[in-house]
Design a protein around this motif. Structure first.
Motif, PDB file in Angstrom:
ATOM      1  N   ASN A 289     -47.508  41.732 -12.601  1.00 20.02           N
ATOM      2  CA  ASN A 289     -46.164  42.302 -12.478  1.00 20.02           C
ATOM      3  C   ASN A 289     -45.071  41.349 -12.002  1.00 20.02           C
ATOM      4  O   ASN A 289     -43.897  41.592 -12.259  1.00 20.02           O
ATOM      5  CB  ASN A 289     -46.211  43.488 -11.508  1.00 20.02           C
ATOM      6  N   CYS A 290     -45.406  40.324 -11.267  1.00 20.26           N
ATOM      7  CA  CYS A 290     -44.389  39.531 -10.581  1.00 20.26           C
ATOM      8  C   CYS A 290     -44.300  38.094 -11.080  1.00 20.26           C
ATOM      9  O   CYS A 290     -43.252  37.450 -10.966  1.00 20.26           O
ATOM     10  CB  CYS A 290     -44.643  39.509  -9.084  1.00 20.26           C
ATOM     11  N   CYS A 293     -41.427  36.266 -13.252  1.00 21.08           N
ATOM     12  CA  CYS A 293     -40.172  35.829 -12.631  1.00 21.08           C
ATOM     13  C   CYS A 293     -40.422  34.870 -11.463  1.00 21.08           C
ATOM     14  O   CYS A 293     -39.856  33.796 -11.396  1.00 21.08           O
ATOM     15  CB  CYS A 293     -39.384  37.024 -12.145  1.00 21.08           C
ATOM     16  N   HIS A 294     -41.304  35.261 -10.538  1.00 16.96           N
ATOM     17  CA  HIS A 294     -41.470  34.440  -9.321  1.00 16.96           C
ATOM     18  C   HIS A 294     -42.439  33.281  -9.525  1.00 16.96           C
ATOM     19  O   HIS A 294     -42.584  32.451  -8.633  1.00 16.96           O
ATOM     20  CB  HIS A 294     -41.895  35.323  -8.154  1.00 16.96           C
ATOM     21  N   PHE A 305     -34.529  33.268 -10.188  1.00 16.29           N
ATOM     22  CA  PHE A 305     -35.498  34.072  -9.447  1.00 16.29           C
ATOM     23  C   PHE A 305     -35.864  33.330  -8.168  1.00 16.29           C
ATOM     24  O   PHE A 305     -36.299  32.188  -8.228  1.00 16.29           O
ATOM     25  CB  PHE A 305     -36.750  34.312 -10.294  1.00 16.29           C
ATOM     26  N   PRO A 306     -35.700  33.961  -6.996  1.00 19.78           N
ATOM     27  CA  PRO A 306     -35.892  33.240  -5.741  1.00 19.78           C
ATOM     28  C   PRO A 306     -37.346  32.844  -5.506  1.00 19.78           C
ATOM     29  O   PRO A 306     -38.260  33.515  -5.988  1.00 19.78           O
ATOM     30  CB  PRO A 306     -35.429  34.249  -4.684  1.00 19.78           C
ATOM     31  N   LEU A 308     -40.665  32.628  -3.352  1.00 20.82           N
ATOM     32  CA  LEU A 308     -41.269  33.438  -2.292  1.00 20.82           C
ATOM     33  C   LEU A 308     -41.982  32.524  -1.299  1.00 20.82           C
ATOM     34  O   LEU A 308     -42.197  32.887  -0.144  1.00 20.82           O
ATOM     35  CB  LEU A 308     -42.242  34.441  -2.903  1.00 20.82           C
ATOM     36  N   SER A 311     -39.924  31.777   1.747  1.00 17.26           N
ATOM     37  CA  SER A 311     -38.729  32.628   1.809  1.00 17.26           C
ATOM     38  C   SER A 311     -38.698  33.381   3.138  1.00 17.26           C
ATOM     39  O   SER A 311     -39.740  33.707   3.718  1.00 17.26           O
ATOM     40  CB  SER A 311     -38.708  33.614   0.639  1.00 17.26           C
ATOM     41  N   ILE A 313     -37.753  36.451   3.820  1.00 17.96           N
ATOM     42  CA  ILE A 313     -38.300  37.803   3.732  1.00 17.96           C
ATOM     43  C   ILE A 313     -39.832  37.794   3.730  1.00 17.96           C
ATOM     44  O   ILE A 313     -40.463  38.636   4.345  1.00 17.96           O
ATOM     45  CB  ILE A 313     -37.748  38.505   2.470  1.00 17.96           C
ATOM     46  N   HIS A 322     -39.548  42.970   3.564  1.00 15.86           N
ATOM     47  CA  HIS A 322     -40.412  42.637   2.431  1.00 15.86           C
ATOM     48  C   HIS A 322     -40.865  43.929   1.726  1.00 15.86           C
ATOM     49  O   HIS A 322     -40.776  44.062   0.512  1.00 15.86           O
ATOM     50  CB  HIS A 322     -41.618  41.835   2.936  1.00 15.86           C
ATOM     51  N   LYS A 330     -33.747  45.734  -5.613  1.00 17.51           N
ATOM     52  CA  LYS A 330     -32.415  45.390  -5.135  1.00 17.51           C
ATOM     53  C   LYS A 330     -31.433  45.690  -6.255  1.00 17.51           C
ATOM     54  O   LYS A 330     -31.465  45.070  -7.312  1.00 17.51           O
ATOM     55  CB  LYS A 330     -32.358  43.915  -4.726  1.00 17.51           C
ATOM     56  N   THR A 333     -29.637  43.505  -9.352  1.00 15.72           N
ATOM     57  CA  THR A 333     -30.362  42.265  -9.657  1.00 15.72           C
ATOM     58  C   THR A 333     -31.565  42.605 -10.535  1.00 15.72           C
ATOM     59  O   THR A 333     -31.843  43.782 -10.792  1.00 15.72           O
ATOM     60  CB  THR A 333     -30.883  41.565  -8.378  1.00 15.72           C
ATOM     61  N   ALA A 334     -32.279  41.551 -10.974  1.00 16.40           N
ATOM     62  CA  ALA A 334     -33.457  41.775 -11.819  1.00 16.40           C
ATOM     63  C   ALA A 334     -34.644  42.262 -11.012  1.00 16.40           C
ATOM     64  O   ALA A 334     -35.693  42.586 -11.563  1.00 16.40           O
ATOM     65  CB  ALA A 334     -33.811  40.489 -12.564  1.00 16.40           C
ATOM     66  N   MET A 335     -34.502  42.314  -9.688  1.00 15.80           N
ATOM     67  CA  MET A 335     -35.613  42.769  -8.843  1.00 15.80           C
ATOM     68  C   MET A 335     -35.673  44.299  -8.876  1.00 15.80           C
ATOM     69  O   MET A 335     -34.860  44.999  -8.271  1.00 15.80           O
ATOM     70  CB  MET A 335     -35.422  42.255  -7.414  1.00 15.80           C
ATOM     71  N   GLU A 354     -48.365  37.790  -1.149  1.00 15.04           N
ATOM     72  CA  GLU A 354     -47.186  36.918  -1.060  1.00 15.04           C
ATOM     73  C   GLU A 354     -47.014  36.336   0.348  1.00 15.04           C
ATOM     74  O   GLU A 354     -46.510  35.230   0.512  1.00 15.04           O
ATOM     75  CB  GLU A 354     -45.923  37.701  -1.453  1.00 15.04           C
TER      76      GLU A 354
HETATM   77  C1  HEC Z   1     -37.651  40.504 -13.639  1.00 14.93           C
HETATM   78  C2  HEC Z   1     -37.796  39.520 -12.625  1.00 14.93           C
HETATM   79  C3  HEC Z   1     -38.533  39.894 -11.361  1.00 14.93           C
HETATM   80  C4  HEC Z   1     -39.786  40.441 -11.245  1.00 14.93           C
HETATM   81  C5  HEC Z   1     -40.745  40.854 -12.363  1.00 14.93           C
HETATM   82  C6  HEC Z   1     -40.045  40.545  -9.851  1.00 14.93           C
HETATM   83  N1  HEC Z   1     -38.984  40.089  -9.138  1.00 14.93           N
HETATM   84 FE1  HEC Z   1     -38.877  39.956  -7.116  1.00 14.93          FE
HETATM   85  N2  HEC Z   1     -36.980  39.247  -7.269  1.00 14.93           N
HETATM   86  C7  HEC Z   1     -36.296  39.029  -8.435  1.00 14.93           C
HETATM   87  C8  HEC Z   1     -34.945  38.615  -8.115  1.00 14.93           C
HETATM   88  C9  HEC Z   1     -33.857  38.264  -9.102  1.00 14.93           C
HETATM   89  C10 HEC Z   1     -34.848  38.622  -6.715  1.00 14.93           C
HETATM   90  C11 HEC Z   1     -33.629  38.288  -5.877  1.00 14.93           C
HETATM   91  C12 HEC Z   1     -32.838  39.538  -5.581  1.00 14.93           C
HETATM   92  C13 HEC Z   1     -31.644  39.187  -4.743  1.00 14.93           C
HETATM   93  O1  HEC Z   1     -30.668  38.755  -5.332  1.00 14.93           O
HETATM   94  O2  HEC Z   1     -31.757  39.336  -3.525  1.00 14.93           O
HETATM   95  C14 HEC Z   1     -36.151  38.983  -6.226  1.00 14.93           C
HETATM   96  C15 HEC Z   1     -36.472  39.048  -4.896  1.00 14.93           C
HETATM   97  C16 HEC Z   1     -37.717  39.315  -4.380  1.00 14.93           C
HETATM   98  C17 HEC Z   1     -38.090  39.219  -2.994  1.00 14.93           C
HETATM   99  C18 HEC Z   1     -37.197  38.760  -1.880  1.00 14.93           C
HETATM  100  C19 HEC Z   1     -37.242  37.277  -1.841  1.00 14.93           C
HETATM  101  C20 HEC Z   1     -36.235  36.676  -0.885  1.00 14.93           C
HETATM  102  O3  HEC Z   1     -36.631  35.884  -0.056  1.00 14.93           O
HETATM  103  O4  HEC Z   1     -35.054  37.032  -1.021  1.00 14.93           O
HETATM  104  C21 HEC Z   1     -39.403  39.594  -2.898  1.00 14.93           C
HETATM  105  C22 HEC Z   1     -40.258  39.633  -1.654  1.00 14.93           C
HETATM  106  C23 HEC Z   1     -39.841  39.933  -4.233  1.00 14.93           C
HETATM  107  N3  HEC Z   1     -38.800  39.747  -5.119  1.00 14.93           N
HETATM  108  C24 HEC Z   1     -41.117  40.393  -4.540  1.00 14.93           C
HETATM  109  C25 HEC Z   1     -41.503  40.761  -5.822  1.00 14.93           C
HETATM  110  C26 HEC Z   1     -42.763  41.387  -6.132  1.00 14.93           C
HETATM  111  C27 HEC Z   1     -43.845  41.755  -5.122  1.00 14.93           C
HETATM  112  C28 HEC Z   1     -42.792  41.583  -7.469  1.00 14.93           C
HETATM  113  C29 HEC Z   1     -43.895  42.226  -8.300  1.00 14.93           C
HETATM  114  C30 HEC Z   1     -44.391  43.501  -7.882  1.00 14.93           C
HETATM  115  C31 HEC Z   1     -41.530  41.074  -7.998  1.00 14.93           C
HETATM  116  N4  HEC Z   1     -40.784  40.603  -6.970  1.00 14.93           N
HETATM  117  C32 HEC Z   1     -41.218  41.083  -9.341  1.00 14.93           C
HETATM  118  C33 HEC Z   1     -36.800  39.145  -9.707  1.00 14.93           C
HETATM  119  C34 HEC Z   1     -38.039  39.684 -10.032  1.00 14.93           C
END
Ligand code: HEC
Ligand SMILES: [Cu+2]
Length: 374
Positions: A289-290, A293-294, A305-306, A308, A311, A313, A322, A330, A333-335, A354
């Motif tokens: 799932n993650c 992007c990450h 994509f930030p 982790l 990070s 958080i 977290h 969020k 955003t794409a999150m 993570e």
């Molecule tokens: C489609 C792309 C995408 C996917 C898939 C994705 N993320 Fe993210 N994620 C982002 C973006 C973009 C941000 C930054 C959001 C913001 O602007 O604060 C982010 C931020 C985060 C952060 C905060 C990081 C920080 O230090 O600011 C965490 C933790 C995180 N994601 C966990 C996950 C987890 C767990 C999954 C899977 C279950 C996941 N993400 C799937 C795009 C994605």
């Protein structure tokens, strides 16, 4: 000057010719629509063939008449325009006969077309109903009568692989010889779930349900994609259906239900999980799932994509932020919010993963922490 441009022209035609030739060699000689594999797409295909054949016959007749007229009545042979044409039998009746002929052809196409259209829009009772949910950038399939949910993600393959961008980790499984209803919707933007061999396309709209259906006639794997430009990951959401016989489908369904029920029971049990267990589960959830992007390295894509790894958080001693961003996402955003898609155990596991990968060492969280934060 003339010489030069002539030379350039011939160079152009040589490269053009070479390009055409290579195009011909690679085109695979597929000129027609995809071979239909359902009753409905067969009907659409037949309509397409009917209109193509009628159109081609008319084109040949008209072209032949024009060529004949140009040749037979050319001026050099002394042809003179017929000033009395409208007084002859044909001149008098053609204005009525030709439209009747054209209208007859038109109406026979139209009746066939309206029949097909009403098939497309028919809402007869279905044997299987699947809700197809588009989200950036994957498909979620919910079997409405069976408590089965499939999340279908792009399968990572090398660009040289013939199935590059066309395969998923888990396809939608459907029975042949059964009527299947699809309810199309979306969680974020417009998507368009479509598979040419088996189903006519309709758009997935957030907040709306669009309906379409199929009755697959042949077992096999059918591939489509998202047909609506839905963002930067638009190319990364192929749709794959595996059609199996009704008997095999029942077998698959029973196995899948048992597996998902067990996972749900496990997730809701108030058990304390060890770090080793959470890490193993978490890595699987992360990869599915993650990772897109990450990234596998936890470093994300700078500016998009930030990271982790390191990070704030993901390394602070209090996991509340977290948990919040994973459960609720969020906005803007794409999150995305994962709360509805993943159970407590999956979320606890991926967060623990993570917090303890790529140099992070921030402790684990338990499913009950997620339950409390929802
Ligand atoms: C489609 C792309 C995408 C996917 C898939 C994705 N993320 Fe993210 N994620 C982002 C973006 C973009 C941000 C930054 C959001 C913001 O602007 O604060 C982010 C931020 C985060 C952060 C905060 C990081 C920080 O230090 O600011 C965490 C933790 C995180 N994601 C966990 C996950 C987890 C767990 C999954 C899977 C279950 C996941 N993400 C799937 C795009 C994605
Ligand atoms: Cu899409």
């Amino acid at each position: 000057m003339l010489h030069k441009s002539k030379k350039r022209l011939s160079a152009l035609s040589i490269t053009g010719g070479a390009w055409l030739f290579s195009g011909m060699a690679y085109a695979g000689y597929e000129y027609n629509l995809n071979t239909p594999a359902s009753t409905l797409t067969q009907e659409i295909f037949d309509l397409h063939m009917l209109t193509t054949v009628v159109g081609t016959i008319i084109m040949i007749i008209v072209t032949a008449l024009i060529v004949y007229a140009l040749f037979a009545f050319r001026q050099s042979k002394g042809a003179v325009a017929d000033q009395e044409f409208h007084n002859g039998w044909f001149g008098r009746w053609a204005w009525a006969l030709v439209p009747v002929l054209v209208l007859g052809i038109d109406l026979s196409i139209a009746s066939s077309a309206s029949h097909t259209l009403s098939s497309v829009e028919s809402h007869d009772k279905a044997d299987v109903t699947v809700k197809v949910i588009g989200s950036q950038w994957k498909w979620t399939y919910e079997y409405m009568d069976d408590d089965i949910k499939i999340v279908s993600n792009l399968k990572k393959l090398e660009p040289t692989d013939p199935l590059y961008l066309r395969d998923v980790d888990e396809p939608l499984v459907l029975p042949t010889d059964r009527r299947v209803r699809f309810l199309l919707t979306s969680t974020d933007v417009l998507h368009n779930w479509g598979i040419a061999e088996i189903v006519p396309k309709k758009i997935n709209i957030p907040g709306y349900i669009n309906e379409t259906w199929t009755h697959i006639t042949k077992e096999g794997t059918y591939r489509g994609q998202c047909y609506e430009n839905c963002g930067t990951g638009h190319a990364f959401m192929p749709a794959v259906v595996t059609a199996v016989s009704p008997a095999k489908y029942e077998e698959w369904k029973a196995g899948k239900k048992a597996q998902q029920a067990q996972a749900a029971a496990e997730a809701s049990a108030d058990k304390e999980w060890t770090q080793v267990e959470l890490m193993a589960k978490g890595q699987a959830v992360y990869t599915k799932n993650c990772l897109a992007c990450h990234q596998a390295t936890g470093l994300g894509l700078p500016g998009v994509f930030p990271a982790l790894a390191g990070s704030k958080i993901a390394t602070s001693t209090n996991p509340a932020d977290h948990i919040a961003i994973v459960v609720k996402g969020k906005a803007g955003t794409a999150m995305a919010a994962w709360g509805a898609q993943l159970n407590d155990l999956d979320i606890a596991a991926v967060i623990s993963y993570e917090r303890n990968s790529w140099g992070n060492a921030a402790g684990i969280v338990q499913p009950k922490d997620i339950k409390a934060a929802r």
